[in-house]
Design an enzyme around this catalytic site. Structure first.
Site, mmCIF file in Angstrom:
data_model
loop_
_atom_site.group_PDB
_atom_site.id
_atom_site.type_symbol
_atom_site.label_atom_id
_atom_site.label_comp_id
_atom_site.label_asym_id
_atom_site.label_seq_id
_atom_site.Cartn_x
_atom_site.Cartn_y
_atom_site.Cartn_z
ATOM 1 N N THR A 8 -8.709 6.489 -1.686
ATOM 2 C CA THR A 8 -9.840 5.902 -1.868
ATOM 3 C C THR A 8 -10.960 6.832 -1.395
ATOM 4 O OG1 THR A 8 -9.579 5.038 0.444
ATOM 5 C CG2 THR A 8 -9.271 3.398 -1.473
ATOM 6 N N LYS B 294 0.434 14.345 0.919
ATOM 7 C CA LYS B 294 -0.926 14.618 0.814
ATOM 8 C C LYS B 294 -1.134 16.122 0.487
ATOM 9 C CE LYS B 294 -2.522 10.509 3.229
ATOM 10 N NZ LYS B 294 -3.211 9.583 2.256
ATOM 11 N N LYS C 219 -15.137 7.954 -3.062
ATOM 12 C CA LYS C 219 -16.323 8.215 -2.299
ATOM 13 C C LYS C 219 -17.090 9.423 -2.874
ATOM 14 C CE LYS C 219 -13.907 5.719 1.467
ATOM 15 N NZ LYS C 219 -13.177 6.095 2.697
ATOM 16 N N LYS D 150 -8.483 13.681 4.820
ATOM 17 C CA LYS D 150 -7.737 12.486 4.852
ATOM 18 C C LYS D 150 -6.694 12.584 6.167
ATOM 19 C CE LYS D 150 -6.523 13.659 0.545
ATOM 20 N NZ LYS D 150 -6.753 12.573 -0.268
ATOM 21 N N ARG D 151 -5.967 11.716 6.266
ATOM 22 C CA ARG D 151 -4.695 11.864 7.156
ATOM 23 C C ARG D 151 -3.799 12.978 6.986
ATOM 24 N NH1 ARG D 151 -3.997 7.702 11.356
ATOM 25 N NH2 ARG D 151 -2.284 9.127 11.807
ATOM 26 N N HIS E 259 0.723 -1.254 0.084
ATOM 27 C CA HIS E 259 -0.074 0.122 0.230
ATOM 28 C C HIS E 259 0.859 1.266 0.021
ATOM 29 C CE1 HIS E 259 -3.927 -1.960 0.911
ATOM 30 N NE2 HIS E 259 -3.209 -2.854 1.511
HETATM 31 C C1 26Q Z 1 3.321 0.192 10.633
HETATM 32 C C2 26Q Z 1 4.051 -0.226 11.449
HETATM 33 C C3 26Q Z 1 3.970 0.353 12.886
HETATM 34 C C4 26Q Z 1 2.984 1.374 13.029
HETATM 35 C C5 26Q Z 1 2.071 1.525 11.826
HETATM 36 C C6 26Q Z 1 2.449 1.045 10.760
HETATM 37 C C7 26Q Z 1 1.254 1.289 9.833
HETATM 38 C C8 26Q Z 1 -0.077 1.599 9.903
HETATM 39 C C9 26Q Z 1 -0.960 1.796 9.026
HETATM 40 C C10 26Q Z 1 1.764 1.752 8.534
HETATM 41 C C11 26Q Z 1 0.842 2.034 7.547
HETATM 42 C C12 26Q Z 1 -0.522 2.301 7.584
HETATM 43 C C13 26Q Z 1 -1.567 2.643 6.750
HETATM 44 C C14 26Q Z 1 -1.277 2.951 5.493
HETATM 45 C C15 26Q Z 1 -2.551 3.165 4.548
HETATM 46 O O1 26Q Z 1 -3.418 3.581 5.109
HETATM 47 N N1 26Q Z 1 -1.965 3.287 3.314
HETATM 48 C C16 26Q Z 1 -3.113 3.833 2.207
HETATM 49 O O2 26Q Z 1 -3.744 2.775 1.852
HETATM 50 C C17 26Q Z 1 -4.775 3.028 0.801
HETATM 51 C C18 26Q Z 1 -5.642 1.514 0.631
HETATM 52 O O3 26Q Z 1 -4.756 0.988 -0.405
HETATM 53 C C19 26Q Z 1 -4.317 3.796 -0.265
HETATM 54 O O4 26Q Z 1 -5.564 4.079 -0.979
HETATM 55 C C20 26Q Z 1 -3.608 4.930 -0.036
HETATM 56 O O5 26Q Z 1 -2.913 5.534 -1.072
HETATM 57 C C21 26Q Z 1 -2.367 4.570 0.983
HETATM 58 O O6 26Q Z 1 -1.808 5.518 1.638
#
Ligand code: 26Q
Length: 828
Positions: free
Chosen positions: A673, A571, A677, A565-566, A372
């Site tokens: 995503t 971004k 929406k 978004k985050r 991702h």
């Molecule tokens: C990893 C290790 C330790 C702590 C946290 C994490 C961690 C947690 C969540 C790393 C990444 C995430 C989330 C990533 C994320 O949401 N990525 C998004 O995924 C979406 C679905 O595929 C995409 O549409 C976005 O582009 C992408 O940024």
């Protein structure tokens, strides 16, 4: 709970299924309220919600056990979606839609003078995710149930979900989200299916009674995993799938030993340590490296889930694993659960006594990995020393996988030692690290990206060597969103209009929505007016939300320009705010001929340790305060930061949006995503050529999309000689914006607080190239403003965006996962 005390109920009495008319529902509701919860009608509204949730759950239960029995039939191939995050949001409204119980439920409540809408608000969001990746998992679960695919979701039942955000003096403050405080009526605890997960200890290598080299993992500290199941309803198809969430609990044996030794407090401490594992979701949306508790969470999920699948397997197949890969497939949601690859090897070898090659054949034909991210710094790594201490047996297995793998690399590219070092699962830095993405690629038969550009860039960049070695493994699965929650549920007015206009099959088959294209013709003027009126009503609803949460007045005749978004530098919320400051500066200069009034809404959470993201929130709030208070500005421009952006907020926000901001630096957003929406709900995108924006543009046509900015290849080239100060000096509009910021106009009583923001914007090594896209963005926003004046043309464009959104249903995405990767049979 004693597992040996199973009782077979052989006689099943005839039980009539529950009725679901308004009368039956009101009876059920009243019984729950009075007999189960012990309340009467004068009670706090939460109990009314709870009683109704239980009433609906009864209807779900009957169908749920039927679906589960069906999936348990021998030789039924199943998929398991392993994810550290499931960002579900609320369940009541979604279940009412899927079970087609909205009407009778709202009627049932009328008897008690209770409004269903009020009661829905009582449910806390299940916020078990950070953002896109977690919400995607939730949309996938919805589509799997709707497509009647035997897919089980496995995750962690965090006691505390994503933190709640509030704003104090413009700064983000995090509050704990104790979403389970008042109980969760949707979950069913299944203590009888608990699993034991091992940590620490050490390994012993020995020869078994047949003289075969074997390994024991001993002196471990164990944690119990207790499954809590949540029903996932399919859309009006009587299918209820399962999301199984694990809660961590201390082992009885461990406690007992301590108790007997008379050390009560040590025993309680051990219990605490065990239960910490499922206590809280990590609130970072890019990997926070090295936190031991996070690795514990990952292994806890992987081990408990694999053992559960193995238990199910042995119920029908005994210890014969020859056909395991034929009937089971695991989808790894990013690298977070990828330790499952080593864990399945361990189970098959150490517990089921398979040889390495047999175990590897099964594992590598059973695992599939979804990536991702394109940010190299977000790729997960775990230090070898931590792994050796926490999961000693798994570290041995990873070393062995690496040895076999590097041998294969050396056969393909003899003598290319540089490549071997590059591709090794172990990074030989001063502190040795396991590269989890490489483990995931090596151990999987499928590796996919989440949008066409993302998959291409992965193969050209981060995973280049691996794509050369195994081109057949790599594939694209462009993301989607579920049209049930994000259109039918979130936008009831539009739902009704769509049903009247194109029939009611679109929620289960969004390709049908293309029929809307016809309705932009002049003879459908009435339809277009209805469309515009619905957007207007949804803007009104959004304006009320903004008023109550931000105390800012949004006038619904203005363009509603939204970025939620985050908060992340890539971004580029900063680019958005630079545009806002530019508009403000024009107003102050009196450059307002033919002005299009605009309401800008921004929302999102910053990771608690991400300094720059938190500063961006503060900047947005300070800019908003100055602009909203300025009488010269009035209704020409309003700015609001909506606190605590979450799934429930998005349900109000996306139907009320005119303009969807998708402005990441090209080549950085894997997919996005939120963009989908908004599009479904008839917003028009202003966006860069990035992630799924590209596919949105291709489906809707470039004349119906506001494209700006550098392309991914141009970004790489521009980095070579990026000189932001030159850009400022050559652009009077940008110069004016920077002058306002430099002068401290937005922080008059807080000197210097935005210096770090200003420094990144001016930094020639700014990885996000914010100023490189300024001119193109401002010009594009000006075209948006011009275009919005022709409200009829805008409405037609809005219709065309919804009409082109069919491809972005997760039903399409999941159908592709199933065709190319899972190969499950639809079951009804
Ligand atoms: C990893 C290790 C330790 C702590 C946290 C994490 C961690 C947690 C969540 C790393 C990444 C995430 C989330 C990533 C994320 O949401 N990525 C998004 O995924 C979406 C679905 O595929 C995409 O549409 C976005 O582009 C992408 O940024």
């Amino acid at each position: 709970m004693q597992k040996k005390d199973w009782i077979n109920t052989t006689v099943i009495p005839e039980v009539a299924p529950l009725k679901s008319d308004a009368h039956a529902l009101s009876e059920g509701f009243y019984r729950y309220l009075r007999n189960h919860l012990g309340h009467f009608l004068r009670c706090v509204p939460f109990y009314l919600y709870e009683a109704m949730a239980f009433t609906i759950r009864d209807r779900i239960m009957e169908q749920w056990s039927h679906t589960w029995q069906r999936y348990k039939q021998p030789r039924t191939r199943k998929a398991y979606y392993l994810s550290l995050e499931f960002l579900i949001g609320r369940a009541l409204g979604n279940n009412l839609l899927n079970l087609d119980l909205e009407k009778p439920t709202s009627e049932a409540l009328k008897v008690f003078a209770v409004d269903l809408e009020d009661l829905k608000q009582e449910e806390p969001d299940a916020g078990l995710g950070n953002g896109g990746l977690g919400r995607l998992a939730a949309c996938f679960m919805d589509s799997c149930a709707t497509l009647q695919l035997p897919v089980i979701g496995y995750g962690i039942r965090y006691e505390y979900g994503m933190f709640l955000q509030h704003i104090e003096n413009g700064y983000q403050i995090e509050d704990p989200d104790h979403w389970l405080r008042d109980g969760n009526p949707w979950e069913v605890a299944r203590a009888e299916y608990e699993q034991t997960v091992h940590f620490e200890g050490h390994t012993e290598h020995f020869k078994d009674e047949n003289g075969i080299e074997s390994v024991r993992w001993v002196d471990t500290n164990d944690v119990i995993a207790i499954p809590h199941d949540m029903p996932i309803s399919g859309y009006q198809n009587k299918t209820i799938n399962t999301l199984r969430l694990w809660k961590a609990s201390a082992t009885r044996a461990f406690n007992l030993a301590e108790f007997n030794a008379g050390s009560y407090s040590d025993a309680v401490e051990a219990k605490n340590n065990a239960e910490h594992i499922s206590m809280v979701l990590y609130p970072n949306d890019s990997s926070e490296n090295g936190k031991e508790l996070r690795l514990r969470q990952q292994y806890f999920l992987a081990s408990a889930s694999l053992k559960d699948v193995v238990r199910l397997w042995e119920e029908t197949n005994g210890e014969d694993y020859t056909e395991f890969a034929k009937f089971n497939v695991f989808q790894l949601n990013d690298t977070h659960p990828s330790i499952a690859i080593a864990e399945l090897m361990r189970i098959l070898m150490d517990e089921k006594h398979l040889a390495w090659n047999e175990a590897w054949a099964i594992t590598s034909q059973t695992m599939a990995y979804t990536n991702h991210t394109l940010l190299p710094e977000a790729l997960e790594k775990w230090s070898v020393s931590l792994m050796q201490r926490l999961l000693p047996r798994l570290m041995e297995i990873i070393y062995k996988i690496n040895e076999m793998f590097l041998h294969q690399v050396s056969l393909k590219w003899p003598g290319d030692t540089a490549r071997q070092a590059r591709m090794s699962l172990i990074e030989e830095s001063s502190e040795k690290q396991v590269r989890m993405a490489y483990l995931a690629i090596v151990g999987s038969f499928s590796v996919n990206g989440v949008a066409a550009l993302h998959t291409r860039l992965l193969c050209e960049g981060l995973f280049k060597d691996f794509c050369e070695l195994w081109p057949h493994k790599f594939n694209n699965k462009t993301n989607g969103v579920t049209p049930r929650r994000w259109l039918a549920y979130a936008n009831p007015l539009l739902r009704k209009l769509l049903n009247q206009t194109i029939g009611d099959e679109w929620p289960a088959d969004l390709s049908k929505i293309k029929a809307l294209r016809d309705f932009i013709k002049p003879e459908h003027k009435k339809f277009q007016q209805q469309w515009a009126a619905i957007k207007q009503a949804n803007k009104q609803r959004l304006a009320q939300l903004v008023k109550s949460r931000c105390n800012v007045d949004f006038d619904t005749s203005a363009i509603f320009d939204v970025q939620v978004k985050r908060i992340h530098e890539y971004k580029r919320q900063l680019l958005n705010i630079l545009h806002v400051i530019h508009l403000y500066s024009r107003i102050k200069r009196g450059d307002t001929d033919n002005w299009t009034p605009r309401c800008v809404l921004i929302g999102g959470k910053a990771a608690p340790g991400y300094h720059m993201a938190k500063l961006i929130i503060k900047l947005i709030n300070n800019v908003a305060e100055i602009i909203n208070e300025d009488p010269d500005v009035g209704d020409k421009l309003k700015v609001a930061f909506i606190p605590n952006y979450n799934v429930s907020a998005m349900e109000i926000i996306c139907p009320g949006t005119d303009l969807s901001e998708q402005i990441s630096t090209a080549g950085k957003e894997a997919s996005g995503t939120g963009n989908m929406k908004f599009m479904m709900n008839g917003a028009i995108t202003i966006g860069t050529y990035d992630g799924a924006n590209i596919e949105i543009l291709e489906h809707v046509g470039e004349e119906n999309f506001f494209l700006f900015g550098l392309k991914a290849e141009e970004v790489s080239a521009a980095k070579e000689d990026y000189m932001p100060q030159d850009i400022i000096d050559n652009d009077p509009d940008l110069e004016a914006v920077m002058a306002l910021l430099d002068s401290g106009h937005f922080n008059l009583f807080e000197p210097d607080i935005f210096n770090d923001v200003l420094a990144t914007l001016r930094n020639p090594y700014d990885p996000w190239l914010t100023l490189a896209d300024f001119r193109s963005y401002i010009d594009c926003q000006q075209r948006v403003a011009e275009f919005y004046k022709d409200r009829d043309a805008w409405t037609r464009m809005s219709i065309l965006n919804s009409a082109a959104s069919g491809y972005f249903s997760t039903d399409r995405t999941i159908a592709e996962y199933n065709k190319d990767i899972w190969k499950l049979k639809k079951l009804s």
